[in-house]
Motif scaffolding. Structure first.
Motif, PDB file in Angstrom:
ATOM      1  N   ASP A  54     -42.426 101.779   1.970  1.00 17.40           N
ATOM      2  CA  ASP A  54     -43.330 102.782   2.010  1.00 17.40           C
ATOM      3  C   ASP A  54     -44.665 102.214   3.248  1.00 17.40           C
ATOM      4  N   ARG A 111     -46.578  97.937   5.168  1.00 18.42           N
ATOM      5  CA  ARG A 111     -45.471  98.403   4.595  1.00 18.42           C
ATOM      6  C   ARG A 111     -45.091  97.682   3.349  1.00 18.42           C
ATOM      7  N   LEU A 155     -44.327 103.900  -5.744  1.00 18.26           N
ATOM      8  CA  LEU A 155     -44.252 103.102  -4.561  1.00 18.26           C
ATOM      9  C   LEU A 155     -42.695 102.542  -4.454  1.00 18.26           C
ATOM     10  N   ARG A 156     -42.276 102.328  -3.262  1.00 15.85           N
ATOM     11  CA  ARG A 156     -40.899 101.853  -3.159  1.00 15.85           C
ATOM     12  C   ARG A 156     -41.275 100.915  -1.898  1.00 15.85           C
ATOM     13  N   ALA A 174     -50.635 105.966   0.155  1.00 10.41           N
ATOM     14  CA  ALA A 174     -49.568 106.550   1.119  1.00 10.41           C
ATOM     15  C   ALA A 174     -50.307 107.013   2.440  1.00 10.41           C
ATOM     16  N   ASP A 191     -46.350 109.547   8.639  1.00  8.86           N
ATOM     17  CA  ASP A 191     -45.671 108.865   9.516  1.00  8.86           C
ATOM     18  C   ASP A 191     -46.262 108.355  10.643  1.00  8.86           C
ATOM     19  N   VAL A 228     -48.304 102.322   3.831  1.00  9.18           N
ATOM     20  CA  VAL A 228     -49.464 102.356   3.004  1.00  9.18           C
ATOM     21  C   VAL A 228     -50.843 101.853   3.769  1.00  9.18           C
TER      22      VAL A 228
END
Length: 362
Positions: free
Chosen positions: A81, A66, A77-78, A137, A140, A83
Protein backbone atom coordinates in the motif's frame (compact mmCIF):
# COMPACT_ATOMS: atom_id res chain seq x y z
CA UNK A 1 19.26 -1.50 5.29
CA UNK A 2 21.10 1.69 4.37
CA UNK A 3 20.52 4.98 6.15
CA UNK A 4 21.99 8.44 6.64
CA UNK A 5 23.08 8.94 10.25
CA UNK A 6 23.79 12.09 12.24
CA UNK A 7 26.61 10.97 14.53
CA UNK A 8 27.36 14.35 16.08
CA UNK A 9 26.17 17.91 15.67
CA UNK A 10 28.30 19.91 13.27
CA UNK A 11 29.51 16.88 11.31
CA UNK A 12 28.26 15.67 7.90
CA UNK A 13 25.78 12.82 7.89
CA UNK A 14 27.30 9.42 7.14
CA UNK A 15 25.64 6.80 4.94
CA UNK A 16 26.00 3.11 5.67
CA UNK A 17 24.38 -0.11 6.84
CA UNK A 18 22.26 -0.07 9.99
CA UNK A 19 19.98 -2.78 11.45
CA UNK A 20 16.71 -3.25 9.56
CA UNK A 21 13.66 -1.50 10.96
CA UNK A 22 11.40 -3.99 12.71
CA UNK A 23 7.82 -3.35 13.79
CA UNK A 24 6.43 -4.11 17.21
CA UNK A 25 2.79 -4.12 18.24
CA UNK A 26 0.82 -1.22 16.77
CA UNK A 27 3.52 -0.43 14.22
CA UNK A 28 4.27 -0.88 10.54
CA UNK A 29 7.47 -0.99 8.50
CA UNK A 30 7.50 1.28 5.45
CA UNK A 31 9.86 1.41 2.48
CA UNK A 32 10.69 5.11 2.13
CA UNK A 33 10.26 6.31 -1.45
CA UNK A 34 10.79 10.03 -0.81
CA UNK A 35 11.16 12.40 2.10
CA UNK A 36 11.40 16.18 2.18
CA UNK A 37 14.67 17.86 3.21
CA UNK A 38 13.72 21.03 5.09
CA UNK A 39 15.50 24.27 4.13
CA UNK A 40 16.59 24.64 7.76
CA UNK A 41 17.91 21.06 8.07
CA UNK A 42 21.51 22.31 8.06
CA UNK A 43 20.71 24.49 11.09
CA UNK A 44 19.30 21.46 12.91
CA UNK A 45 22.28 19.24 12.13
CA UNK A 46 24.80 21.92 13.05
CA UNK A 47 23.13 22.34 16.45
CA UNK A 48 22.24 25.99 15.77
CA UNK A 49 18.52 25.32 16.26
CA UNK A 50 19.11 23.44 19.53
CA UNK A 51 16.70 20.65 18.65
CA UNK A 52 16.62 17.83 21.20
CA UNK A 53 17.94 15.18 18.81
CA UNK A 54 20.23 12.62 20.43
CA UNK A 55 22.97 11.33 18.08
CA UNK A 56 23.53 8.87 16.66
CA UNK A 57 20.17 9.22 14.96
CA UNK A 58 18.66 8.70 11.52
CA UNK A 59 16.91 12.05 10.95
CA UNK A 60 14.03 12.84 8.63
CA UNK A 61 10.52 14.28 8.79
CA UNK A 62 8.03 11.72 7.48
CA UNK A 63 7.63 10.80 3.85
CA UNK A 64 5.95 8.87 1.08
CA UNK A 65 6.41 5.10 1.15
CA UNK A 66 5.01 1.61 0.68
CA UNK A 67 4.00 -0.75 3.45
CA UNK A 68 6.43 -3.65 3.87
CA UNK A 69 4.86 -5.17 6.97
CA UNK A 70 1.75 -4.36 8.99
CA UNK A 71 1.00 -5.83 12.40
CA UNK A 72 -2.03 -7.93 13.33
CA UNK A 73 -3.91 -4.91 14.69
CA UNK A 74 -3.97 -3.29 11.22
CA UNK A 75 -7.19 -4.39 9.50
CA UNK A 76 -7.04 -2.22 6.35
CA UNK A 77 -3.35 -1.82 5.59
CA UNK A 78 -1.63 -4.33 3.32
CA UNK A 79 1.93 -4.86 2.12
CA UNK A 80 2.47 -2.73 -0.97
CA UNK A 81 0.00 0.00 0.00
CA UNK A 82 1.15 3.51 -0.85
CA UNK A 83 1.08 5.68 2.28
CA UNK A 84 2.02 8.99 3.84
CA UNK A 85 4.04 8.69 7.06
CA UNK A 86 3.17 11.46 9.52
CA UNK A 87 6.15 12.63 11.61
CA UNK A 88 3.98 13.80 14.55
CA UNK A 89 3.84 10.89 16.98
CA UNK A 90 1.66 11.09 20.10
CA UNK A 91 1.78 8.97 23.21
CA UNK A 92 -1.19 6.62 23.60
CA UNK A 93 -1.74 6.86 27.34
CA UNK A 94 -3.25 10.36 27.75
CA UNK A 95 -5.85 11.46 25.24
CA UNK A 96 -6.23 14.89 26.87
CA UNK A 97 -2.59 16.02 26.81
CA UNK A 98 -0.53 13.43 24.92
CA UNK A 99 3.23 13.77 24.79
CA UNK A 100 4.57 14.47 21.32
CA UNK A 101 7.72 13.67 19.40
CA UNK A 102 8.54 14.49 15.80
CA UNK A 103 10.05 11.18 14.82
CA UNK A 104 13.69 11.61 13.84
CA UNK A 105 13.50 15.36 14.33
CA UNK A 106 12.40 16.91 17.64
CA UNK A 107 10.28 16.44 20.78
CA UNK A 108 8.49 18.33 23.53
CA UNK A 109 9.22 17.89 27.22
CA UNK A 110 10.41 14.82 29.12
CA UNK A 111 7.50 12.70 27.93
CA UNK A 112 8.28 13.56 24.33
CA UNK A 113 11.95 12.75 24.94
CA UNK A 114 10.98 9.31 26.28
CA UNK A 115 8.88 8.73 23.18
CA UNK A 116 11.80 9.84 21.00
CA UNK A 117 14.09 7.33 22.66
CA UNK A 118 11.72 4.57 21.56
CA UNK A 119 10.86 5.88 18.07
CA UNK A 120 14.35 7.25 17.56
CA UNK A 121 14.92 7.16 13.82
CA UNK A 122 13.30 9.03 10.95
CA UNK A 123 12.98 8.79 7.20
CA UNK A 124 16.52 9.29 5.85
CA UNK A 125 16.66 5.52 5.40
CA UNK A 126 15.48 2.76 3.10
CA UNK A 127 13.05 1.49 5.76
CA UNK A 128 11.26 3.19 8.63
CA UNK A 129 9.25 1.93 11.61
CA UNK A 130 6.07 3.98 12.07
CA UNK A 131 3.10 3.78 14.47
CA UNK A 132 0.10 2.31 12.67
CA UNK A 133 -2.02 5.41 13.32
CA UNK A 134 0.62 7.58 11.62
CA UNK A 135 0.24 6.13 8.12
CA UNK A 136 -2.40 7.38 5.70
CA UNK A 137 -3.40 6.00 2.32
CA UNK A 138 -2.30 8.00 -0.72
CA UNK A 139 -3.74 8.09 -4.26
CA UNK A 140 -1.86 6.41 -7.11
CA UNK A 141 -0.64 9.81 -8.34
CA UNK A 142 1.68 10.02 -5.33
CA UNK A 143 3.41 6.81 -6.41
CA UNK A 144 4.11 8.26 -9.85
CA UNK A 145 5.88 11.30 -8.38
CA UNK A 146 6.74 10.61 -4.72
CA UNK A 147 9.39 13.35 -4.58
CA UNK A 148 6.78 16.00 -5.37
CA UNK A 149 4.26 14.51 -2.93
CA UNK A 150 6.84 14.51 -0.15
CA UNK A 151 6.08 18.25 0.17
CA UNK A 152 2.83 17.13 1.81
CA UNK A 153 4.76 17.31 5.09
CA UNK A 154 5.16 21.08 4.72
CA UNK A 155 1.64 21.77 3.47
CA UNK A 156 0.04 19.84 6.34
CA UNK A 157 1.71 22.10 8.92
CA UNK A 158 0.18 25.18 7.32
CA UNK A 159 -3.15 23.37 7.02
CA UNK A 160 -3.06 22.53 10.72
CA UNK A 161 -2.61 26.21 11.58
CA UNK A 162 -5.50 27.24 9.35
CA UNK A 163 -7.71 24.61 10.97
CA UNK A 164 -6.69 25.89 14.41
CA UNK A 165 -7.85 29.37 13.41
CA UNK A 166 -11.06 28.00 11.87
CA UNK A 167 -10.46 29.70 8.52
CA UNK A 168 -13.76 29.86 6.66
CA UNK A 169 -14.48 30.19 2.95
CA UNK A 170 -14.54 33.79 1.79
CA UNK A 171 -12.55 35.14 4.74
CA UNK A 172 -9.49 37.38 4.48
CA UNK A 173 -6.28 35.89 5.86
CA UNK A 174 -2.94 37.53 6.50
CA UNK A 175 0.09 35.19 6.35
CA UNK A 176 3.01 36.61 8.33
CA UNK A 177 6.08 35.05 6.72
CA UNK A 178 4.34 34.51 3.37
CA UNK A 179 7.55 34.62 1.33
CA UNK A 180 9.12 31.71 3.21
CA UNK A 181 8.98 28.03 2.39
CA UNK A 182 6.28 27.29 4.97
CA UNK A 183 4.46 30.62 4.69
CA UNK A 184 4.03 30.24 0.94
CA UNK A 185 2.40 26.88 1.62
CA UNK A 186 -0.07 28.63 3.91
CA UNK A 187 -0.99 30.99 1.06
CA UNK A 188 -1.61 28.07 -1.31
CA UNK A 189 -3.52 25.98 1.23
CA UNK A 190 -5.69 28.91 2.36
CA UNK A 191 -6.75 29.58 -1.21
CA UNK A 192 -7.47 25.89 -1.72
CA UNK A 193 -9.69 26.05 1.38
CA UNK A 194 -11.64 28.92 -0.14
CA UNK A 195 -10.11 32.03 1.41
CA UNK A 196 -11.47 35.08 -0.37
CA UNK A 197 -8.26 37.07 -0.08
CA UNK A 198 -4.76 36.49 1.30
CA UNK A 199 -2.54 39.38 2.37
CA UNK A 200 1.08 38.33 1.85
CA UNK A 201 3.69 40.59 3.50
CA UNK A 202 7.43 40.13 3.11
CA UNK A 203 10.77 41.75 2.30
CA UNK A 204 11.65 39.55 -0.67
CA UNK A 205 10.11 41.36 -3.63
CA UNK A 206 10.88 38.54 -6.07
CA UNK A 207 9.04 36.08 -3.83
CA UNK A 208 6.10 38.49 -3.55
CA UNK A 209 5.92 38.69 -7.36
CA UNK A 210 6.00 34.90 -7.55
CA UNK A 211 3.00 34.64 -5.21
CA UNK A 212 1.07 37.28 -7.13
CA UNK A 213 1.87 35.67 -10.51
CA UNK A 214 0.82 32.22 -9.33
CA UNK A 215 -2.41 33.12 -7.57
CA UNK A 216 -3.59 36.37 -9.11
CA UNK A 217 -5.88 38.96 -7.55
CA UNK A 218 -6.79 36.90 -4.50
CA UNK A 219 -3.25 37.45 -3.18
CA UNK A 220 -2.34 40.95 -2.02
CA UNK A 221 1.47 41.28 -1.67
CA UNK A 222 2.89 43.89 0.71
CA UNK A 223 6.57 44.90 0.68
CA UNK A 224 7.63 45.46 4.29
CA UNK A 225 9.75 48.48 5.20
CA UNK A 226 10.82 47.59 8.75
CA UNK A 227 8.80 50.42 10.28
CA UNK A 228 6.22 48.69 12.49
CA UNK A 229 3.49 51.33 12.27
CA UNK A 230 3.94 51.90 8.53
CA UNK A 231 3.95 48.18 7.80
CA UNK A 232 0.78 47.64 9.84
CA UNK A 233 -0.93 50.40 7.90
CA UNK A 234 0.22 48.97 4.56
CA UNK A 235 -1.01 45.48 5.40
CA UNK A 236 -4.36 46.80 6.56
CA UNK A 237 -4.77 48.85 3.39
CA UNK A 238 -3.89 45.89 1.15
CA UNK A 239 -6.75 43.85 2.60
CA UNK A 240 -9.33 46.42 1.43
CA UNK A 241 -11.53 45.32 4.29
CA UNK A 242 -11.40 43.52 7.64
CA UNK A 243 -8.70 40.90 8.19
CA UNK A 244 -10.45 37.93 9.78
CA UNK A 245 -7.41 35.88 10.70
CA UNK A 246 -3.63 36.17 10.94
CA UNK A 247 -1.29 33.18 10.91
CA UNK A 248 2.35 33.73 11.86
CA UNK A 249 4.95 31.40 10.33
CA UNK A 250 8.07 33.53 10.69
CA UNK A 251 11.41 31.78 11.36
CA UNK A 252 13.46 32.11 14.59
CA UNK A 253 15.62 34.79 12.98
CA UNK A 254 12.69 37.19 12.55
CA UNK A 255 12.27 40.02 15.09
CA UNK A 256 9.16 40.00 17.24
CA UNK A 257 8.16 43.46 15.95
CA UNK A 258 7.41 41.97 12.52
CA UNK A 259 5.11 39.34 14.04
CA UNK A 260 3.43 41.94 16.25
CA UNK A 261 2.78 44.33 13.36
CA UNK A 262 1.06 41.53 11.43
CA UNK A 263 -0.96 40.24 14.38
CA UNK A 264 -2.35 43.66 15.20
CA UNK A 265 -3.97 44.04 11.78
CA UNK A 266 -6.67 41.53 12.72
CA UNK A 267 -10.22 42.82 13.08
CA UNK A 268 -12.31 43.00 16.23
CA UNK A 269 -13.28 39.41 17.18
CA UNK A 270 -10.54 38.17 14.83
CA UNK A 271 -8.14 35.25 15.37
CA UNK A 272 -4.35 35.11 15.53
CA UNK A 273 -2.54 31.75 15.24
CA UNK A 274 1.14 31.56 16.21
CA UNK A 275 3.08 28.71 14.57
CA UNK A 276 6.49 30.19 13.79
CA UNK A 277 9.81 30.30 15.58
CA UNK A 278 9.97 33.91 16.79
CA UNK A 279 11.86 34.08 20.09
CA UNK A 280 13.02 30.45 20.05
CA UNK A 281 16.66 31.55 19.85
CA UNK A 282 16.31 34.61 22.08
CA UNK A 283 15.22 38.18 21.40
CA UNK A 284 12.32 40.31 22.53
CA UNK A 285 8.94 38.90 23.54
CA UNK A 286 5.97 39.34 21.22
CA UNK A 287 4.40 41.83 23.66
CA UNK A 288 0.87 42.09 22.27
CA UNK A 289 -0.95 44.81 24.24
CA UNK A 290 -3.33 43.43 26.85
CA UNK A 291 -5.95 46.22 26.32
CA UNK A 292 -5.93 45.63 22.54
CA UNK A 293 -6.56 41.90 22.94
CA UNK A 294 -9.23 42.36 25.59
CA UNK A 295 -11.17 45.30 24.17
CA UNK A 296 -11.19 43.89 20.65
CA UNK A 297 -12.09 40.36 21.81
CA UNK A 298 -9.17 38.97 19.82
CA UNK A 299 -8.37 35.26 20.09
CA UNK A 300 -4.64 34.47 20.19
CA UNK A 301 -3.75 30.80 19.89
CA UNK A 302 -0.53 28.85 19.67
CA UNK A 303 -0.42 25.74 17.49
CA UNK A 304 2.45 23.27 17.29
CA UNK A 305 2.15 21.04 14.24
CA UNK A 306 -1.39 19.77 13.55
CA UNK A 307 -4.06 17.24 14.59
CA UNK A 308 -4.01 13.75 13.05
CA UNK A 309 -7.15 14.56 11.06
CA UNK A 310 -5.22 17.22 9.16
CA UNK A 311 -3.38 14.46 7.26
CA UNK A 312 -6.61 13.16 5.76
CA UNK A 313 -7.80 16.67 4.89
CA UNK A 314 -4.62 17.76 3.13
CA UNK A 315 -4.44 14.50 1.16
CA UNK A 316 -8.02 15.11 -0.03
CA UNK A 317 -7.14 18.64 -1.17
CA UNK A 318 -4.16 17.29 -3.11
CA UNK A 319 -6.03 14.32 -4.59
CA UNK A 320 -8.83 16.60 -5.79
CA UNK A 321 -6.37 18.99 -7.41
CA UNK A 322 -7.70 21.89 -5.36
CA UNK A 323 -4.17 22.24 -4.02
CA UNK A 324 -1.85 21.90 -7.01
CA UNK A 325 1.71 20.66 -6.59
CA UNK A 326 2.54 20.86 -10.31
CA UNK A 327 4.08 24.39 -10.26
CA UNK A 328 6.50 23.53 -7.47
CA UNK A 329 10.21 23.25 -8.23
CA UNK A 330 11.49 19.87 -7.03
CA UNK A 331 15.09 18.64 -6.92
CA UNK A 332 15.70 15.02 -5.91
CA UNK A 333 18.81 13.39 -4.44
CA UNK A 334 19.80 9.81 -3.70
CA UNK A 335 20.77 8.65 -0.22
CA UNK A 336 24.50 8.85 -0.96
CA UNK A 337 23.98 12.53 -1.86
CA UNK A 338 22.32 13.40 1.45
CA UNK A 339 24.82 16.11 2.39
CA UNK A 340 24.47 17.67 -1.06
CA UNK A 341 20.70 17.61 -0.55
CA UNK A 342 21.03 19.41 2.80
CA UNK A 343 23.22 22.11 1.26
CA UNK A 344 20.90 22.48 -1.73
CA UNK A 345 17.84 22.82 0.52
CA UNK A 346 19.55 25.56 2.53
CA UNK A 347 20.26 27.51 -0.65
CA UNK A 348 16.80 26.95 -2.14
CA UNK A 349 14.37 27.72 0.66
CA UNK A 350 12.07 30.11 -1.14
CA UNK A 351 8.41 29.73 -2.04
CA UNK A 352 7.61 26.40 -3.64
CA UNK A 353 11.23 25.20 -3.72
CA UNK A 354 11.36 21.54 -2.62
CA UNK A 355 14.30 19.26 -1.94
CA UNK A 356 13.58 15.53 -1.78
CA UNK A 357 15.70 12.62 -0.62
CA UNK A 358 14.94 9.29 -2.32
CA UNK A 359 16.63 6.53 -0.32
CA UNK A 360 16.06 3.77 -2.91
CA UNK A 361 17.15 5.83 -5.93
CA UNK A 362 20.14 4.45 -7.82
Amino acid sequence: MRAAVLREFGAPLTVGEVPDAEAGGGEVVVEVLATCVAPYAAEVFSGARRYPLVPPVVPGIGGVGRIVHAGPDATRLRAGDLVWCDVTVRSRDDALTPDITLQGWSSRGEGGARLARYLHDGSFAELMRVPTENVFALPDAAGRDPARWAALGTHVIAYGGLLAGALAAGETLLVSGATGNLGSCAVAVALAMGAGRVVAPGRNRAALRLLADRFGERVRPVALSGDEAADRAAMTAAAEGPIDMVIDLLPPSAPSAVARAAAMTVREYGRVVLMGGVGMLGGDDLALPYPWIMRNSVTVRGQWMYPRTANVGIIRLLAAGTLDLAPERVRSFGLDEVNDAIAYAAAHGGPFDRTALMPRAA
